[in-house]
Design a protein around this motif. Structure first.
Motif, PDB file in Angstrom:
ATOM      1  N   LEU A  38      28.498  44.141  48.880  1.00 57.89           N
ATOM      2  CA  LEU A  38      28.789  43.439  47.646  1.00 57.89           C
ATOM      3  C   LEU A  38      27.784  42.359  47.301  1.00 57.89           C
ATOM      4  N   GLY A  39      27.364  42.093  45.969  1.00 53.14           N
ATOM      5  CA  GLY A  39      26.809  40.988  45.699  1.00 53.14           C
ATOM      6  C   GLY A  39      26.076  41.228  44.299  1.00 53.14           C
ATOM      7  N   PRO A  40      25.687  40.190  43.657  1.00 54.40           N
ATOM      8  CA  PRO A  40      25.141  40.102  42.554  1.00 54.40           C
ATOM      9  C   PRO A  40      23.719  40.683  42.523  1.00 54.40           C
ATOM     10  N   ASN A  41      23.381  41.139  41.080  1.00 54.09           N
ATOM     11  CA  ASN A  41      21.801  41.651  41.098  1.00 54.09           C
ATOM     12  C   ASN A  41      20.972  40.794  41.721  1.00 54.09           C
ATOM     13  N   GLY A  42      20.036  41.443  42.396  1.00 52.65           N
ATOM     14  CA  GLY A  42      18.787  40.965  42.995  1.00 52.65           C
ATOM     15  C   GLY A  42      19.060  40.332  44.142  1.00 52.65           C
ATOM     16  N   CYS A  43      20.238  40.281  44.819  1.00 56.11           N
ATOM     17  CA  CYS A  43      20.653  39.786  45.909  1.00 56.11           C
ATOM     18  C   CYS A  43      20.184  40.504  47.268  1.00 56.11           C
ATOM     19  N   GLY A  44      19.436  41.840  46.880  1.00 54.23           N
ATOM     20  CA  GLY A  44      18.824  42.361  48.260  1.00 54.23           C
ATOM     21  C   GLY A  44      19.713  43.654  48.655  1.00 54.23           C
ATOM     22  N   LYS A  45      20.830  44.040  47.852  1.00 60.61           N
ATOM     23  CA  LYS A  45      21.649  45.055  48.499  1.00 60.61           C
ATOM     24  C   LYS A  45      20.774  46.469  48.684  1.00 60.61           C
ATOM     25  N   THR A  46      19.951  46.973  47.690  1.00 58.98           N
ATOM     26  CA  THR A  46      19.110  48.100  47.962  1.00 58.98           C
ATOM     27  C   THR A  46      18.109  48.021  48.856  1.00 58.98           C
ATOM     28  N   THR A  47      17.465  46.591  49.233  1.00 57.07           N
ATOM     29  CA  THR A  47      16.712  46.291  50.152  1.00 57.07           C
ATOM     30  C   THR A  47      17.292  46.372  51.614  1.00 57.07           C
ATOM     31  N   LEU A  48      18.558  45.859  51.762  1.00 57.78           N
ATOM     32  CA  LEU A  48      19.471  46.128  52.934  1.00 57.78           C
ATOM     33  C   LEU A  48      19.616  47.702  53.213  1.00 57.78           C
ATOM     34  N   SER A 221      38.451  33.230  46.953  1.00 63.80           N
ATOM     35  CA  SER A 221      37.277  32.085  46.984  1.00 63.80           C
ATOM     36  C   SER A 221      36.115  32.692  47.353  1.00 63.80           C
ATOM     37  N   ASN A 222      36.089  33.710  48.307  1.00 63.23           N
ATOM     38  CA  ASN A 222      34.560  34.489  48.499  1.00 63.23           C
ATOM     39  C   ASN A 222      34.439  34.924  47.196  1.00 63.23           C
ATOM     40  N   LEU A 223      34.926  35.773  46.455  1.00 69.60           N
ATOM     41  CA  LEU A 223      34.592  36.156  45.443  1.00 69.60           C
ATOM     42  C   LEU A 223      33.899  35.527  44.330  1.00 69.60           C
ATOM     43  N   PHE A 224      34.801  34.402  44.153  1.00 68.44           N
ATOM     44  CA  PHE A 224      34.463  33.403  43.219  1.00 68.44           C
ATOM     45  C   PHE A 224      33.085  32.795  43.444  1.00 68.44           C
ATOM     46  N   ARG A 225      32.650  32.439  44.953  1.00 71.89           N
ATOM     47  CA  ARG A 225      31.349  32.042  45.197  1.00 71.89           C
ATOM     48  C   ARG A 225      30.285  33.175  45.043  1.00 71.89           C
ATOM     49  N   LEU A 226      30.684  34.400  45.141  1.00 74.20           N
ATOM     50  CA  LEU A 226      29.638  35.621  44.969  1.00 74.20           C
ATOM     51  C   LEU A 226      29.412  35.832  43.466  1.00 74.20           C
ATOM     52  N   TYR A 227      30.442  35.803  42.571  1.00 71.21           N
ATOM     53  CA  TYR A 227      30.126  35.909  41.124  1.00 71.21           C
ATOM     54  C   TYR A 227      30.333  34.962  40.349  1.00 71.21           C
ATOM     55  N   ASN A 228      30.430  33.737  40.927  1.00 68.76           N
ATOM     56  CA  ASN A 228      30.919  32.621  39.920  1.00 68.76           C
ATOM     57  C   ASN A 228      31.778  33.091  38.715  1.00 68.76           C
ATOM     58  N   LEU A 229      32.774  33.794  39.003  1.00 67.40           N
ATOM     59  CA  LEU A 229      33.880  34.417  38.253  1.00 67.40           C
ATOM     60  C   LEU A 229      35.207  34.427  38.975  1.00 67.40           C
ATOM     61  N   PRO A 230      36.313  34.103  38.313  1.00 68.00           N
ATOM     62  CA  PRO A 230      37.399  34.309  38.898  1.00 68.00           C
ATOM     63  C   PRO A 230      37.631  35.809  39.078  1.00 68.00           C
ATOM     64  N   ALA A 242      53.347  50.747  46.278  1.00 66.77           N
ATOM     65  CA  ALA A 242      52.567  49.460  45.939  1.00 66.77           C
ATOM     66  C   ALA A 242      51.320  49.323  45.935  1.00 66.77           C
ATOM     67  N   ILE A 243      50.771  48.882  44.848  1.00 71.98           N
ATOM     68  CA  ILE A 243      49.340  48.723  44.857  1.00 71.98           C
ATOM     69  C   ILE A 243      48.910  47.394  44.762  1.00 71.98           C
ATOM     70  N   GLU A 244      47.746  47.174  45.369  1.00 73.46           N
ATOM     71  CA  GLU A 244      47.237  45.729  45.412  1.00 73.46           C
ATOM     72  C   GLU A 244      45.737  46.015  44.801  1.00 73.46           C
ATOM     73  N   THR A 245      45.175  45.098  44.028  1.00 72.43           N
ATOM     74  CA  THR A 245      44.025  45.211  43.635  1.00 72.43           C
ATOM     75  C   THR A 245      43.270  43.935  43.154  1.00 72.43           C
ATOM     76  N   LEU A 246      42.131  44.104  42.714  1.00 70.87           N
ATOM     77  CA  LEU A 246      41.376  42.832  42.369  1.00 70.87           C
ATOM     78  C   LEU A 246      41.074  42.996  40.902  1.00 70.87           C
ATOM     79  N   VAL A 247      41.150  41.928  40.037  1.00 72.54           N
ATOM     80  CA  VAL A 247      40.954  41.994  38.681  1.00 72.54           C
ATOM     81  C   VAL A 247      39.967  41.012  38.402  1.00 72.54           C
ATOM     82  N   PRO A 248      38.866  41.207  37.711  1.00 71.72           N
ATOM     83  CA  PRO A 248      38.046  40.358  37.208  1.00 71.72           C
ATOM     84  C   PRO A 248      38.589  39.454  36.074  1.00 71.72           C
ATOM     85  N   VAL A 249      38.569  38.042  36.017  1.00 68.34           N
ATOM     86  CA  VAL A 249      39.136  37.322  34.888  1.00 68.34           C
ATOM     87  C   VAL A 249      37.907  36.989  33.804  1.00 68.34           C
TER      88      VAL A 249
END
Lengths: 259, 360
Positions: A38-48, A221-230, A242-249
């Motif tokens: 995971l990472g924002p656009n241009g962080c090098g995912k495709t390169t990796l 906390s990690n995901l906020f650092r990654l996307y600057n979004l809660p 029982a379901i557990e998931t992540l929701v962007p705010v």
């Protein structure tokens, strides 16, 4: 190292001197596990991914791959209108000699792979005329006939509607759990990683990264650092499960919607 | 009469088309049969006037161990035409067509670009320059072939290099533009040779450059037969790999293909084949561009069927055009000129037809 195991250490890449896209990355995936990048656009995912695939030489570090790797690119246009069966048959490339042609046994295998992804009836349909989800499934079938041990997918759910996103995630899960393939995929959706992956690698820029078990890495906390979004972790019960998931705010400054 | 045509012949066409649509593997065999008939038929047509049956009588009289005709009515000129002029010319046309059809298909597959052809990426121009230089230096056929091959391969390398430094990738629009620039440069070089050449070689050189099979001799015929056979066998063996190559470098590599090596082999094979074709018959444009499209319309994009069908269609087209120039059209218009007249409207038609759904 068993067949299907995959690891890299001290991995780094820069296109310009001292301009590191990422550096000192380390991770290890065992056979049958799923790793999400995971990472924002241009962080090098495709390169990796290209480095892991062996299509690009890393600037430093090492990659250890034990087994045959197959690749599922992002939704792509083929230059010529091959049929679904032609596309799947290409997965046999490593098994067919350089100057040879695929045999009827290879074609039989390709047809069976299409059957497994539920597209046997569309075997002769031109790839261009298929929906995005069907094309991804065709490429999955191609990976199946390649008899790959490790599958690398570049943003497999991008540009797909929710139904097809779900179908692709189900297939990723099935390939790892039932077919015992090692799967590495990049995604912009932390909830997709949370739903199917065992491990996650967050590309935070330069030598900053977080890697490990999904429960430990995909935290708010990690995901906020990654996307600057809660992103909030939410739990609820759905159909007695029982379901557990992540929701962007997402919070626009002002809400202009009509009351 | 018209009623009978619509009642009997048209349904037959439709049934045949349906049969072939369902069995695309049948096309190569059908076309091979047509090629054999066309080659044999070409022996009976030509600019030199003689009775229609005469070539058959002459050939059978020579081939058979006994005398086919009791009192031969032919003269030495007719024997020369039937044994020394028509066969090499037909063979050069046949193998030039095979070369252009196969090389166009290989280039379009390799570069994932249906607008690529040997004359659009500089190979033909480079080979024309090499050949023109050899003409100017009054070299024999082998010298013309050698210099044309060096010119063709050199021009292809220049195009690839230019496309790579301009566009970063060696396919798509940068390749077409680079081919255009390189082709223009080498044609300017040819123009320079024509300008300073003058003399008696000038008109012959111009006629050769426009693409013609006049002047084909056994040396030229054997040169193109051997080169096309060797290159053609290699392209036929690698034809399925072209499917993989046409997916793009990253995808092809992930499927286990050694993209770099394969591409170099194909470039070398195609360049030499086209260079030899240019050396023996000049620049016959458009065939390498339009034949793969026609073949795709018949058998689809899979190179396993596409390659042989392109070879056979190329052969039929070039042989047909040559037969046209040496029988119907006054003063033997160069084949390259005819192919240009045919190719331009065809590609315009394709542009119109494919405006909404792409080129496949």
């Amino acid at each position: 190292m068993k067949t299907g195991d995959f690891s890299f250490s001290g991995l780094g890449h820069s296109y310009l001197p001292d301009k590191w896209i990422f550096r000192n990355y380390q991770s290890q995936v065992s056979r049958g596990q799923i790793l999400a990048l995971l990472g924002p656009n241009g962080c090098g995912k495709t390169t990796l991914l290209k480095i892991l695939l062996g299509a690009l030489a890393q600037t430093e570090g090492s990659v250890s791959v034990n087994g045959h790797v197959a690749f599922v690119p992002q939704l792509f246009q083929v230059a010529f209108d091959y049929s679904a069966l032609d596309m799947v048959l290409m997965g046999r490339a490593k098994k067919v000699g350089l100057f040879s042609q695929p045999t009827s046994a290879d074609e039989e295998m390709a047809l069976k792979a299409l059957e497994r992804v539920g597209l046997a009836s569309l075997a002769n349909r031109p790839f261009h005329e298929m929906s995005g989800g069907q094309r991804q499934l065709v490429i999955f079938a191609r990976a199946l006939v390649a008899e790959a041990d490790i599958l690398i997918l570049d943003e497999p759910t991008s540009a797909l509607d929710l139904k097809n996103q779900n179908a692709i995630l189900e297939w990723i899960d099935r390939l790892a759990r039932r077919e015992n393939l090692t799967v590495i995929f990049s995604t912009h959706h932390p909830h997709h990683a949370y739903a199917v992956a065992d491990q996650a690698l967050l590309m935070l820029g330069g030598s900053d990264y977080a890697a490990g078990q999904v429960d430990e890495v995909l935290i708010e906390s990690n995901l906020f650092r990654l996307y600057n979004l809660p992103l909030k972790k939410v739990s609820f019960e759905f159909e007695e499960q029982a379901i557990e998931t992540l929701v962007p705010v997402f919070r626009p400054k002002e809400d202009h919607r009509m009351a | 009469m018209i009623e009978a045509y619509f009642k009997n012949i048209v349904p037959l066409f439709h049934r045949t088309q349906r049969f072939l649509d369902q069995r695309s593997w049948a096309w190569p065999w059908l076309l091979a049969l047509v090629v054999v008939v066309a080659v044999m038929g070409s022996m009976f047509v030509g600019a030199y006037p003689m009775p229609l049956r005469r070539p058959l009588d002459i050939l059978l009289d020579i081939i058979l161990p006994f005398s086919w005709v009791d009192s031969p009515a032919w003269d030495l000129r007719e024997i020369t035409v039937v044994t020394l002029i028509r066969p090499p010319r037909i063979m050069v046309a046949v193998f030039a067509g095979i070369t252009l059809g196969m090389s166009g298909t290989a280039l379009q597959g390799m570069y994932r670009n249906p607008l690529v052809g040997p004359d659009l990426i500089g190979v033909s121009s480079g080979a024309a320059f090499g050949g023109a230089l050899a003409y100017k230096l009054a070299l024999p056929t082998l010298g013309i072939v050698t210099l044309a091959s060096i010119g063709g391969v050199g021009a292809m390398l220049c195009t690839l290099f230019l496309a790579r430094i301009v566009g970063g990738k060696s396919d798509g629009l940068p390749l077409i533009l680079a081919g255009f620039f390189v082709g223009a440069f080498f044609m300017a070089c040819v123009g320079l040779i024509l300008h300073i050449g003058g003399g008696y070689a000038g008109p012959n050189l111009v006629y050769w450059l426009l693409g013609t099979f006049r002047g084909a001799d056994p040396t030229k015929a054997w040169t193109i037969i051997l080169t096309t056979t060797a290159g053609g066998i290699l392209l036929m063996a690698l034809r399925w790999r072209l499917n993989l190559l046409s997916l793009g470098d990253l995808d092809a590599k992930s499927l286990g293909l050694d993209v770099g090596t394969l591409r170099w082999i194909l470039i070398l094979v195609v360049s030499i084949m086209v260079a030899v074709q240019v050396a023996v018959s000049g620049v016959v444009g458009w065939v390498g561009l339009i034949i793969p499209h026609c073949a795709r319309m018949l058998v689809g994009p899979d190179h396993r069927r596409l390659m042989p069908v392109s070879a056979l269609l190329g052969c039929l087209l070039v042989l047909g055009l040559d037969n046209l120039t040496r029988t119907v059209i006054w003063s033997e218009i160069p084949v390259g000129v005819l192919s240009g007249f045919l190719g331009t409207p065809f590609i315009c038609f394709l542009f119109w037809k494919c405006r909404s759904r792409g080129w496949s």
